[in-house]
Motif scaffolding. Sequence first.
Motif, PDB file in Angstrom:
ATOM      1  N   SER A 112      24.086 -11.824 -11.473  1.00  0.00           N
ATOM      2  CA  SER A 112      25.078 -10.950 -12.111  1.00  0.00           C
ATOM      3  C   SER A 112      26.019 -11.769 -12.996  1.00  0.00           C
ATOM      4  O   SER A 112      26.487 -11.281 -14.017  1.00  0.00           O
ATOM      5  N   LEU A 113      26.256 -13.046 -12.653  1.00  0.00           N
ATOM      6  CA  LEU A 113      27.037 -13.893 -13.576  1.00  0.00           C
ATOM      7  C   LEU A 113      26.294 -14.032 -14.908  1.00  0.00           C
ATOM      8  O   LEU A 113      26.877 -13.934 -15.983  1.00  0.00           O
ATOM      9  N   ALA A 114      24.972 -14.249 -14.816  1.00  0.00           N
ATOM     10  CA  ALA A 114      24.167 -14.418 -16.035  1.00  0.00           C
ATOM     11  C   ALA A 114      24.176 -13.140 -16.875  1.00  0.00           C
ATOM     12  O   ALA A 114      24.367 -13.179 -18.096  1.00  0.00           O
ATOM     13  N   VAL A 115      23.986 -12.009 -16.203  1.00  0.00           N
ATOM     14  CA  VAL A 115      23.958 -10.725 -16.913  1.00  0.00           C
ATOM     15  C   VAL A 115      25.298 -10.475 -17.605  1.00  0.00           C
ATOM     16  O   VAL A 115      25.378  -9.895 -18.678  1.00  0.00           O
ATOM     17  N   ASN A 116      26.375 -10.978 -16.985  1.00  0.00           N
ATOM     18  CA  ASN A 116      27.703 -10.793 -17.578  1.00  0.00           C
ATOM     19  C   ASN A 116      28.071 -11.910 -18.549  1.00  0.00           C
ATOM     20  O   ASN A 116      29.250 -12.091 -18.872  1.00  0.00           O
ATOM     21  N   GLY A 117      27.088 -12.724 -18.940  1.00  0.00           N
ATOM     22  CA  GLY A 117      27.302 -13.655 -20.046  1.00  0.00           C
ATOM     23  C   GLY A 117      27.623 -15.088 -19.671  1.00  0.00           C
ATOM     24  O   GLY A 117      27.917 -15.901 -20.553  1.00  0.00           O
ATOM     25  N   ALA A 118      27.543 -15.467 -18.372  1.00  0.00           N
ATOM     26  CA  ALA A 118      27.814 -16.872 -18.003  1.00  0.00           C
ATOM     27  C   ALA A 118      26.822 -17.775 -18.728  1.00  0.00           C
ATOM     28  O   ALA A 118      25.622 -17.500 -18.731  1.00  0.00           O
ATOM     29  N   GLU A 119      27.310 -18.831 -19.339  1.00  0.00           N
ATOM     30  CA  GLU A 119      26.408 -19.661 -20.139  1.00  0.00           C
ATOM     31  C   GLU A 119      26.054 -21.003 -19.503  1.00  0.00           C
ATOM     32  O   GLU A 119      24.955 -21.485 -19.638  1.00  0.00           O
ATOM     33  N   GLY A 120      26.986 -21.630 -18.825  1.00  0.00           N
ATOM     34  CA  GLY A 120      26.726 -22.974 -18.280  1.00  0.00           C
ATOM     35  C   GLY A 120      25.919 -22.907 -16.993  1.00  0.00           C
ATOM     36  O   GLY A 120      25.509 -21.842 -16.532  1.00  0.00           O
ATOM     37  N   THR A 121      25.679 -24.091 -16.431  1.00  0.00           N
ATOM     38  CA  THR A 121      24.987 -24.175 -15.147  1.00  0.00           C
ATOM     39  C   THR A 121      25.986 -23.851 -14.032  1.00  0.00           C
ATOM     40  O   THR A 121      27.123 -24.317 -14.058  1.00  0.00           O
ATOM     41  N   VAL A 122      25.538 -23.044 -13.081  1.00  0.00           N
ATOM     42  CA  VAL A 122      26.426 -22.660 -11.975  1.00  0.00           C
ATOM     43  C   VAL A 122      25.717 -22.964 -10.654  1.00  0.00           C
ATOM     44  O   VAL A 122      24.522 -22.691 -10.504  1.00  0.00           O
ATOM     45  N   LEU A 123      26.464 -23.553  -9.723  1.00  0.00           N
ATOM     46  CA  LEU A 123      25.978 -23.720  -8.352  1.00  0.00           C
ATOM     47  C   LEU A 123      26.827 -22.813  -7.475  1.00  0.00           C
ATOM     48  O   LEU A 123      28.060 -22.954  -7.441  1.00  0.00           O
ATOM     49  N   TYR A 124      26.191 -21.860  -6.810  1.00  0.00           N
ATOM     50  CA  TYR A 124      26.903 -20.862  -6.004  1.00  0.00           C
ATOM     51  C   TYR A 124      26.459 -21.040  -4.552  1.00  0.00           C
ATOM     52  O   TYR A 124      25.276 -20.982  -4.242  1.00  0.00           O
ATOM     53  N   VAL A 125      27.408 -21.284  -3.660  1.00  0.00           N
ATOM     54  CA  VAL A 125      27.070 -21.554  -2.257  1.00  0.00           C
ATOM     55  C   VAL A 125      27.813 -20.575  -1.345  1.00  0.00           C
ATOM     56  O   VAL A 125      29.009 -20.338  -1.525  1.00  0.00           O
ATOM     57  N   ALA A 126      27.104 -20.028  -0.363  1.00  0.00           N
ATOM     58  CA  ALA A 126      27.761 -19.142   0.615  1.00  0.00           C
ATOM     59  C   ALA A 126      27.511 -19.681   2.024  1.00  0.00           C
ATOM     60  O   ALA A 126      26.457 -20.261   2.302  1.00  0.00           O
ATOM     61  N   ASP A 127      28.467 -19.468   2.916  1.00  0.00           N
ATOM     62  CA  ASP A 127      28.284 -19.879   4.317  1.00  0.00           C
ATOM     63  C   ASP A 127      27.388 -18.896   5.062  1.00  0.00           C
ATOM     64  O   ASP A 127      26.801 -19.231   6.088  1.00  0.00           O
ATOM     65  N   SER A 128      27.334 -17.652   4.562  1.00  0.00           N
ATOM     66  CA  SER A 128      26.411 -16.679   5.169  1.00  0.00           C
ATOM     67  C   SER A 128      26.028 -15.635   4.121  1.00  0.00           C
ATOM     68  O   SER A 128      26.748 -15.467   3.125  1.00  0.00           O
ATOM     69  N   GLN A 129      24.891 -14.991   4.345  1.00  0.00           N
ATOM     70  CA  GLN A 129      24.444 -13.918   3.446  1.00  0.00           C
ATOM     71  C   GLN A 129      24.127 -12.678   4.286  1.00  0.00           C
ATOM     72  O   GLN A 129      23.512 -12.788   5.346  1.00  0.00           O
TER      73      GLN A 129
END
Length: 263
Positions: free
Chosen positions: A41-58
């Motif tokens: 959803s970050l990409a769809v909303n136009g995020a351009e750089g590299t992103v590392l997204y980490v969660a403690d739980s899903q």
Amino acid sequence: MNTEKPLADSALIKKLLSFENNDISVITVRETSSTNDEVRSLAVNGAEGTVLYVADSQTKGRGRKGRSFFSPDGTGIYMSLLLHPSLPAESCTLLTPMCAVAVSEAIESIVSAESKIKWVNDIFIDGRKVAGILTEGAFTKGRIDYAVVGIGVNISLPEEDFPEEIRSTAGALTENRTDFRNELIAEITNRFMHYYKQLPKKAFLDKYREKLLFLGEEITVIAADKTYTATAEDIDDDCRLIVRTPEGERIALGSGEISIKIR
Ligand code: BTN
């Protein structure tokens, strides 16, 4: 939604990242539905750089072939990388095996255990799956728009054990040292970026072959239309699994909808 401070520490992870031209954004959260969905959803909303997204739980961790990925609080690493590779769409299939090498090497650099890869995306230690990878992409005119590489690692055994359906196959690194989580997240990312920056050269391929389980062994191939027995012979340069049927037919398997089972 749990709003406590996340166990994964974005400042520490960022400090431990050591690859060149590092302009990556690191986001850590206590809980999310799926880190792959978040970065998409970050990409769809136009995020351009590299992103590392980490969660403690899903709450809705996803695996390959529509399966769910068990993602309890605090006992695993659930991370996704958002990438914008300037590459043809076919290269996307290399990201999963490339990532498998990065994860396997990162684990071995921190834990004293040998890790192996089960084609195409599973990391095994002592016969048990400790990590998996889910790569997803969006494409325009035969080129990759963005790619999402999601990585799940079981760090320690969950309090109430694994769910019944994976109890006999799932394992964990069983490492409890403080900061182990952040070190492993950073090490996976460093090694991933090392191979990613030279993806067209396929520098990971020899390591992938070395680490592969079951080459030379008889396996069961489960395709959409049939299930058959074959011998796993090799990995070709596009990371397809080359198998030979008892009738002598040589078949190159793409990762698509095929599973292999060990006999
Ligand atoms: C598999 O074993 O089939 C792949 C598992 C991939 C799980 C990771 S955890 C982080 C990212 N977010 C998800 O929803 N899935 C991947």
